[in-house]
Each structure stands twice: as structure tokens, then as C-alpha cells.
Design a protein around this motif. Structure first.
Motif, PDB file in Angstrom:
ATOM      1  N   GLY A 267     -23.579   3.904 113.639  1.00 10.39           N
ATOM      2  CA  GLY A 267     -22.184   4.001 113.237  1.00 10.39           C
ATOM      3  C   GLY A 267     -21.945   4.424 111.811  1.00 10.39           C
ATOM      4  O   GLY A 267     -20.788   4.532 111.383  1.00 10.39           O
ATOM      5  N   SER A 268     -23.007   4.696 111.040  1.00 11.42           N
ATOM      6  CA  SER A 268     -22.800   5.110 109.650  1.00 11.42           C
ATOM      7  C   SER A 268     -22.271   6.536 109.558  1.00 11.42           C
ATOM      8  O   SER A 268     -21.683   6.922 108.545  1.00 11.42           O
ATOM      9  CB  SER A 268     -24.108   4.973 108.859  1.00 11.42           C
ATOM     10  N   ARG A 270     -19.488   8.913 110.925  1.00  9.98           N
ATOM     11  CA  ARG A 270     -18.203   8.805 111.613  1.00  9.98           C
ATOM     12  C   ARG A 270     -17.724  10.181 112.073  1.00  9.98           C
ATOM     13  O   ARG A 270     -18.347  11.208 111.792  1.00  9.98           O
ATOM     14  CB  ARG A 270     -17.171   8.165 110.696  1.00  9.98           C
ATOM     15  N   HIS A 273     -17.400  13.131 109.651  1.00 12.33           N
ATOM     16  CA  HIS A 273     -18.627  13.678 109.082  1.00 12.33           C
ATOM     17  C   HIS A 273     -19.131  14.891 109.861  1.00 12.33           C
ATOM     18  O   HIS A 273     -19.989  15.624 109.368  1.00 12.33           O
ATOM     19  CB  HIS A 273     -19.727  12.609 109.058  1.00 12.33           C
ATOM     20  N   GLY A 488     -19.260   5.194 119.350  1.00 15.68           N
ATOM     21  CA  GLY A 488     -17.867   5.581 119.494  1.00 15.68           C
ATOM     22  C   GLY A 488     -17.018   4.480 120.104  1.00 15.68           C
ATOM     23  O   GLY A 488     -17.520   3.408 120.451  1.00 15.68           O
ATOM     24  N   PHE A 490     -15.119   7.364 117.723  1.00 16.13           N
ATOM     25  CA  PHE A 490     -15.356   7.579 116.303  1.00 16.13           C
ATOM     26  C   PHE A 490     -14.225   7.007 115.446  1.00 16.13           C
ATOM     27  O   PHE A 490     -14.451   6.508 114.357  1.00 16.13           O
ATOM     28  CB  PHE A 490     -15.517   9.071 116.013  1.00 16.13           C
ATOM     29  N   SER A 492     -12.038   8.495 113.721  1.00 16.17           N
ATOM     30  CA  SER A 492     -11.633   9.333 112.593  1.00 16.17           C
ATOM     31  C   SER A 492     -11.987  10.772 112.910  1.00 16.17           C
ATOM     32  O   SER A 492     -12.715  11.060 113.860  1.00 16.17           O
ATOM     33  CB  SER A 492     -12.327   8.886 111.296  1.00 16.17           C
ATOM     34  N   PRO A 496     -11.111  12.057 117.483  1.00 12.59           N
ATOM     35  CA  PRO A 496     -11.561  10.696 117.172  1.00 12.59           C
ATOM     36  C   PRO A 496     -12.076   9.883 118.351  1.00 12.59           C
ATOM     37  O   PRO A 496     -12.680   8.834 118.148  1.00 12.59           O
ATOM     38  CB  PRO A 496     -10.304  10.052 116.590  1.00 12.59           C
TER      39      PRO A 496
END
Length: 547
Positions: A267-268, A270, A273, A488, A490, A492, A496
């Protein structure tokens, strides 16, 4: 080419003899499905005992309305559809009647579970377990906001030990009690035949199997206030869905990030990114990114046309300096295509796309790159969703879920010595029934010697999020996997929600996502297209009649 059932053939000499207990004067349709599934497999029903007892199922009608009244699975079936002789008996006569037969197991379909007062056969007494009685479980799940319903077939042995033989987790249809009920019961109806097949093949019980218990029907009724609340919930959800369908449309896209897959899994990384594809043609979206092996930056994907409601396959390119560029249609058929799964075999790149609506799994070769050309069908008679082919432990394996109900839930496995076949079905097919982790979501990959399999979690809705499973056992007779993490939504970025494909290629990770947009123009043009087609059809009919 392999043609046939996804389940293995059984030796007729090993058929099991069984008896059925029921307290329903007229069997519901899903009960007859259980018996027909067993009979189709060759099991022998020696007696169906209708035990005189008040049936809880007859109490379905009540104040306000019956929420499950439109369920096909709960509707009365033709009594003649039951296999084997039928006897009406009193509760005290059950033991004597069963003692007349040499039984492998007893299938107890009584809704109100009774104490076992008869001699337990060699393979036990089998009973279904649901969170609440079948006529109530969907309504309860909708009221409680549950996304899934779990069902199980429980075996009670002679020593009283209880164990789950088969279990499944099914998605809740957000605005329909009847469809949810039918989905769960249609899947559960095959549990007895799956358990009987395991007995006949002498397969060990799954290590993850467990007794899920049973809620008493007497404590699971729906009163007036519950029914009123359910009615309001269903009406509001249906109105909201109708409004969404009338004014919005879903658009997917594919994205890429240069990062270890572990960063996506924890999850780092998002949604904002990722570098998202800008899109191809008007009224289309792209999804299911599959990188071309040995082709840096070349990605195959599905391009879905909102006007025709069909998908085709395209190839596009990504580079860190220029981003996404180019888009070329590489394969198109008269039926829907998606998930252009690519893999290498003897130095050649092959593609096995999803063509489930053609009722076949087909292999396409890379001809005049990047174009694909169909070579042959390797599996027919199956509607395979997202077929995923890979090499592991000395065999080629194919994973897929069924395109039909219960969708995205039953995981099937086949294996072969080469991708061309012949393909053989796994002895436990379907090897699992779980809407939260069955449907493939990209190529399996290896980390620290562990085989990790991306899968879709479609409990909330199709393409909700992904799960990465570790496959801990995989052989022609065994399969087991455990969840590692979920990915997910996500939350964002421009897309998303909706990740349902995870592809790893060198330092890059490819995913997809979706968003909903107001699309009144598209809706109007599609409606006009349908009206024109209908008018043209009527004009052709009139012309033919005139001649």
C-alpha cells in the motif's frame, strides 16, 4: 484440443449409495438440483424419506411481503424430478427405514436440524450450513451490509465429530434478495456431488475445512419492522442504481509505476503514483494490462467499445521518457475479447485471451508483431473467465473462473504437459468457491521461492480490489492457497477504484483502475443506435413479407 467437463470421470463401480431426509412436502428447486447433480455423477439414491414435521419453509410468507418470493431456487419443484423412491414416514420410523439399506451417507435436507437417532453410515450424515435459513439469509445480509454469504456442507461422523466437507463464499447482489438467494443456493447445490467425488477418489479433506455452525430457523425470522426496513433499503438501492445507469458510465484505464511489487502490495504506492494511459479512441476504455515478454514497454490490453459493448485486444507502448504512446488493434472477433494473457513457450510468445462467450479457450500466435492470429482451441465447452496459463513444478497449469453464475466464484484448474494439451481437469474442480479470491488477476510470480497468485476480490462489485494469494499446495489432486495481502481500492489518482489486474515486468508494475463519469451524450447516441437498428430490422421484415 480438449473437450469435456471440467470434472474428472469416475469409475462407475465406486458409486455411493445414499438416502435423503426432507421435511418439505414439496421440495424446493435447489433440493432437486442437489439430487440431480449427484445422479449425474453416478451416485445412487436408494430412498427419499419425507419426514412428517412442520416445514419452516412454509412460513416464508408474512407481514408486508416475502422478500424471497421471486427466488427460483426456493420455488416449488416438480416432485417427479427427485431421483429414487419416495416414502412418507414419521420421525420414529426413520432409523428402521434407513437400516434397510447399505448406505454410504445420508443427506439431511431438513431445514430444522434434528438429533441423529439412526445409525450413521460410513461417510456420515451431511447437512447444509448457512448463516440463517435459506429463505432469510439474503435479506439478513442486505440489512446488515454484508458483502458475502458463506455456505458449507457439514459432515457428522459416527463419533459425533463435525467437519466441513465443502464450503463457499458468494457475493451479495446489492439490490436483490432473490438473485442473491439463487446465487448462493445454485452454488451450494453442487456441494454434495463435490463431496461424494472426493470420497470416491479417496481425496483427503481440505486442511482449511471447518465447521461453520448453524443458526436455528426459530431465531432467524424477519418481523414487520425488519421487512419494512428491507423494503426501504431495496427501493433506495434500486433507485440509486437506476439513476447511475441512466446518467453515468464506467471508464477504466491502465497504469504503470517503477517500483517493487512489494511496494504495491503493502500500500505504499497509491493511485496517484501511477502513470495512467491517456486513452485511445472516443467511447472506449482500456483495461487488463499484460506486458509482452521480452518486449520492453510493450503492453497488451483490452479495449472496450461502449457503443458495441464488445472488447477487442490492443497493443500500446510505455517508456519512462515519452510515457504512453501508440495504440494498435491486434485481435478482434465477433464476440467479446479481453485479458490478453501472454506467455512464452519454447522461445515463442503465445496469447490466451478471455473468449468465454465463445465457449472456448483459444491460443493466438504473435504474427506480424504486434498482431495476433488465432491458432487453435485448446479447451472447448467451458466459458472461462480470465484463463491464466503458467509453468510450475514440471507441469503447465490453467486457472480460470466461470463466466456464468455464480460469477467470479468457482476456481477451476487444468494441467497438461504442454500448452497445446491434452488438458486434464483437477480432481477437485472447482478447487475453491470464493468470490473474494478466486478469479485470476494476472500472471503468478515468484518471490523468495513462493508462488504468489494475483486474484480478484469481487465481493463489493466487479473489479473492486485485488488479493495476492500464496499457493502452498498444487498437484493434480490437491490445491491450497492462503491470503498474503489485499490491494486497493487506491483511493487517489484519476482512477481511484477497481484494480483487478496486477502484472509484474522487470522493474515495472502494471495495474488498472476505473472511475465513473457523467455520459449523457454517450447514452443518447447508444439509444439512437439501438432504435435505428430496430427500425432497420422491422423494415427488412416488412420487405421480406411483401415478397
Amino acid at each position: 484440443m480438449t473437450t469435456g467437463s471440467p470434472t474428472p470421470e469416475l469409475d462407475p463401480g465406486t458409486a455411493l449409495r445414499f438416502a435423503v431426509l426432507t421435511d418439505a412436502a414439496v421440495p424446493p428447486h435447489w433440493h432437486t438440483q442437489c439430487l440431480q447433480s449427484l445422479a449425474a455423477q453416478g451416485e445412487i439414491c436408494v430412498a427419499l424419506l419425507r419426514v412428517a414435521a412442520p416445514s419452516a419453509r412454509r412460513g416464508r410468507t408474512g407481514v408486508l411481503y416475502d422478500p424471497a418470493r421471486r427466488s427460483v431456487a426456493l420455488a416449488d419443484a416438480d416432485p417427479g424430478a427427485c431421483t429414487g423412491p419416495v416414502y412418507d414416514v414419521e420421525a420414529g420410523e426413520v432409523a428402521a427405514r434407513l437400516a434397510e439399506h447399505d448406505l454410504g451417507f445420508v443427506l439431511d435436507l431438513r431445514e430444522r436440524h434434528q438429533d441423529i437417532t439412526f445409525q450413521v453410515p460410513a461417510h456420515g450424515v451431511w447437512r447444509f450450513s448457512f448463516p440463517t435459513p435459506p429463505a432469510r439469509m439474503a435479506a439478513r445480509a442486505l440489512l446488515d451490509g454484508d458483502l458475502t454469504i458463506t455456505a458449507a456442507l457439514i459432515r457428522t461422523a459416527a463419533d459425533g465429530e463435525r467437519q466441513s466437507l465443502v464450503d463457499g463464499k458468494y457475493g451479495v447482489v446489492s439490490a436483490s434478495v432473490a438473485r442473491t438467494t439463487d446465487r448462493v443456493l445454485r452454488g451450494a447445490a453442487d456441494f454434495p456431488s463435490r463431496a461424494a467425488r472426493a470420497v470416491r477418489l479417496r481425496l483427503p479433506h481440505p486442511a482449511a475445512a471447518r465447521d461453520r455452525g448453524q443458526v436455528s430457523p426459530a431465531t432467524a425470522t424477519l418481523g414487520f419492522l425488519w421487512r419494512a426496513r428491507l423494503a426501504v433499503t431495496l427501493v433506495s438501492r434500486r433507485c440509486a442504481k437506476a439513476l447511475r445507469d441512466a446518467v453515468t458510465e464506467t471508464y477504466w484505464s491502465i497504469g504503470v509505476v517503477k517500483a517493487p511489487v512489494e511496494s504495491v502490495m503493502d500500500g505504499s504506492v497509491r493511485g496517484d503514483h501511477f502513470h495512467w494511459h491517456p486513452g485511445t479512441r472516443p467511447d472506449t476504455y482500456i483495461a487488463d494490462p499484460i506486458p509482452l515478454p521480452g518486449g520492453p514497454g510493450v503492453v497488451y490490453a483490452e479495449e472496450f467499445d461502449h457503443m458495441t459493448r464488445h472488447g477487442r485486444l490492443i497493443a500500446t507502448t510505455y517508456s519512462e521518457t515519452e510515457g504512453w504512446s501508440g495504440s494498435e488493434v491486434v485481435a478482434q472477433e465477433t464476440f467479446h475479447m479481453s485479458y490478453p494473457y501472454l506467455f512464452e513457450h519454447h522461445g515463442e510468445t503465445l496469447c490466451v485471451p478471455e473468449t468465454g462467450w465463445n465457449n472456448a479457450v483459444s491460443v493466438y500466435r504473435l504474427k506480424d508483431p504486434p498482431r495476433l492470429e488465432k491458432d487453435r482451441d485448446i479447451l472447448t465447452g467451458v466459458a472461462a473467465g480470465d484463463p491464466t496459463v503458467f509453468w510450475w513444478d514440471g507441469r503447465w497449469w490453467m486457472f480460470y473462473t466461470d463466466c456464468f453464475e455464480p460469477r467470479d466464484t468457482d476456481l477451476y484448474i487444468w494441467y497438461a504437459a504442454t500448452p497445446w494439451g491434452p488438458w486434464r481437469p483437477h480432481l477437485r474442480n472447482p478447487v475453491k468457491s470464493d468470490v473474494t479470491s478466486s478469479r485470476p488477476a494476472g500472471a503468478p510470480f515468484v518471490r523468495d521461492g513462493k508462488l504468489l497468485r494475483p486474484a480478484q476480490d469481487d465481493a463489493g462489485r466487479y473489479g473492486w480490489r485485488m488479493v495476492v494469494n500464496e499457493v502452498v499446495r498444487l498437484s493434480p489432486s490437491e490445491f491450497a492457497e492462503v491470503e498474503v495481502t489485499r490491494i486497493g481500492p487506491f483511493g487517489s489518482g484519476p482512477y481511484p477504484v477497481g484494480p483487478h489486474t496486477l502484472s509484474v515486468a522487470g522493474p515495472h508494475v502494471y495495474v488498472d483502475g476505473k472511475r465513473s463519469v457523467v455520459a449523457l451524450s454517450l447514452k443518447a447516441r447508444r439509444l439512437l443506435r439501438r432504435l435505428r437498428a430496430r427500425y432497420a430490422g422491422r423494415r427488412d421484415d416488412s420487405a421480406s413479407k411483401g415478397h
